[in-house]
Design an enzyme around this catalytic site. Structure first.
Site, PDB file in Angstrom:
ATOM      1  N   SER A 104       0.837  -1.188   0.000  1.00 14.94           N
ATOM      2  CA  SER A 104       0.000   0.000   0.000  1.00 14.94           C
ATOM      3  C   SER A 104       0.885   1.256   0.000  1.00 14.94           C
ATOM      4  CB  SER A 104      -0.953  -0.048   1.190  1.00 14.94           C
ATOM      5  OG  SER A 104      -2.063   0.761   0.940  1.00 14.94           O
ATOM      6  N   ASP A 222     -10.026  -3.842  -6.300  1.00  9.97           N
ATOM      7  CA  ASP A 222      -9.631  -2.957  -5.200  1.00  9.97           C
ATOM      8  C   ASP A 222     -10.704  -1.901  -4.946  1.00  9.97           C
ATOM      9  OD1 ASP A 222      -8.235  -1.125  -3.470  1.00  9.97           O
ATOM     10  OD2 ASP A 222      -6.359  -1.961  -4.221  1.00  9.97           O
ATOM     11  N   HIS A 278      -8.144  -4.888  -2.048  1.00 10.38           N
ATOM     12  CA  HIS A 278      -6.862  -4.333  -1.639  1.00 10.38           C
ATOM     13  C   HIS A 278      -6.051  -5.260  -0.732  1.00 10.38           C
ATOM     14  CE1 HIS A 278      -4.135  -1.021  -1.457  1.00 10.38           C
ATOM     15  NE2 HIS A 278      -4.200  -0.910  -0.149  1.00 10.38           N
TER      16      HIS A 278
END
Ligand SMILES: *[C@@H]1O[C@H](CO)[C@@H](O)[C@H](O)[C@H]1NC(C)=O
Length: 295
Positions: A104, A222, A278
């Protein structure tokens, strides 16, 4: 025979990850998923099991997990990057070079490390769900009542590019508003800098090209990163908030302001896609697709 050179590995996770609470609907622990994304420890352990003898450094900003989580929201990213550079330079096991894997927002931070701190040398950078062109839209928060999310949303809407907010709110430091391109270019203290929006820093360009491989993983479902194209260095076209463009269609690439076009030509860019939301991946996928880059 000659044993292959083995580099250390550095892991970094931050911010967006910390929005996921263990046990919430967003937690990916369970069934055949490999790792609770909150736990860099689990990923570290897995790599160590699969690649015997490898040295894995899992980076934490701050002195403990609580502080780490707070820093994920409230610390100046440029300061975080220089703190990381200092830690890497002091680690004797990384002296010969290392591979880096950022999860991330840890991914764009590690790219900044590559661009700003060429020693020790980063060999391969693996970006797992990183936001290289930032985000425009607030990542999904755990529970709409969460005060911290309301506060961040408010701050971003009212003045993502004010100096105060830029310095103290991590999410603002990669907030990329395509409707206010001038403001973004001028006032984004972190992202606009590492993406060469204000000018071309030849050092950044030279250092990034020292990477042997730059791997970018995009999560096809995502719901956290908006737009998801950012995970492959694409973004919304400037001046509107609907149509996106790929890295290859961007000015950044066409003028090769960061060396990415040259790296692409040299076969150094790897674009991976995987099913899932995600940071949700299975151990099987991780082993098959990412481990080879660490061997
Ligand atoms: C370019 O980047 C290097 C490395 O971070 C930095 O030392 C230098 O001050 C930068 N130059 C400009 C003009 O910003």
């Amino acid at each position: 025979g000659v044993s292959p050179q083995r580099w250390g590995t550095m892991l970094m996770s931050e911010g967006l990850l910390n929005l996921f609470q263990p046990g919430s609907e967003n937690s990916v622990m369970g069934s055949d998923n490999c790792c609770n994304p909150l736990s860099m420890g689990a990923i570290k352990k897995m790599i160590e099991e699969e690649i015997p003898g490898i040295y894995v450094l899992s980076l934490m900003i701050g002195k403990n997990v609580i502080q780490d989580t707070e820093n994920g929201f409230f610390m100046d990213v440029n300061e975080q990057v220089s703190e990381v550079c200092g830690q890497l330079a002091q680690d004797p096991k990384l002296k010969g070079g290392y591979n880096a894997m950022g999860f991330s927002q840890g991914a764009q931070f590690l790219r900044a490390v590559a661009q700003r701190c060429p020693s020790p040398p980063m060999k391969t950078l693996i970006s797992v769900g990183g936001q290289h062109q930032g985000v425009y839209g607030l990542p999904r928060c755990p529970g709409e009542s969460s005060d911290i999310c309301d506060m961040i949303r408010k701050a971003l809407n009212s003045g993502a590019y004010s100096d105060l907010i830029q310095k103290h709110l991590v999410q603002a430091q990669y907030w990329h508003d395509p409707l206010n391109d001038d403001l973004y270019k001028k006032h984004s203290l972190f992202l606009a800098d590492i993406n060469q929006e204000r000018g071309v820093n030849e050092t950044y360009k030279k250092n990034l090209q020292l990477l042997e491989k730059f791997v970018m993983v995009k999560f096809l479902q995502d719901t956290v990163v908006d737009p998801v194209d950012s995970e492959w260095f694409g973004f919304l076209k400037t001046g509107q908030a609907k149509e996106t463009e790929t890295l290859q269609e961007s000015v950044l690439y066409k003028e090769d302001r960061l060396g990415l076009a040259a790296m692409d030509k040299a076969g150094k860019l790897f674009f991976l896609a995987t099913e899932g939301d995600h940071l949700q991946f299975t151990k099987k996928w991780f082993d098959a697709n990412l481990l080879p880059y660490l061997r």
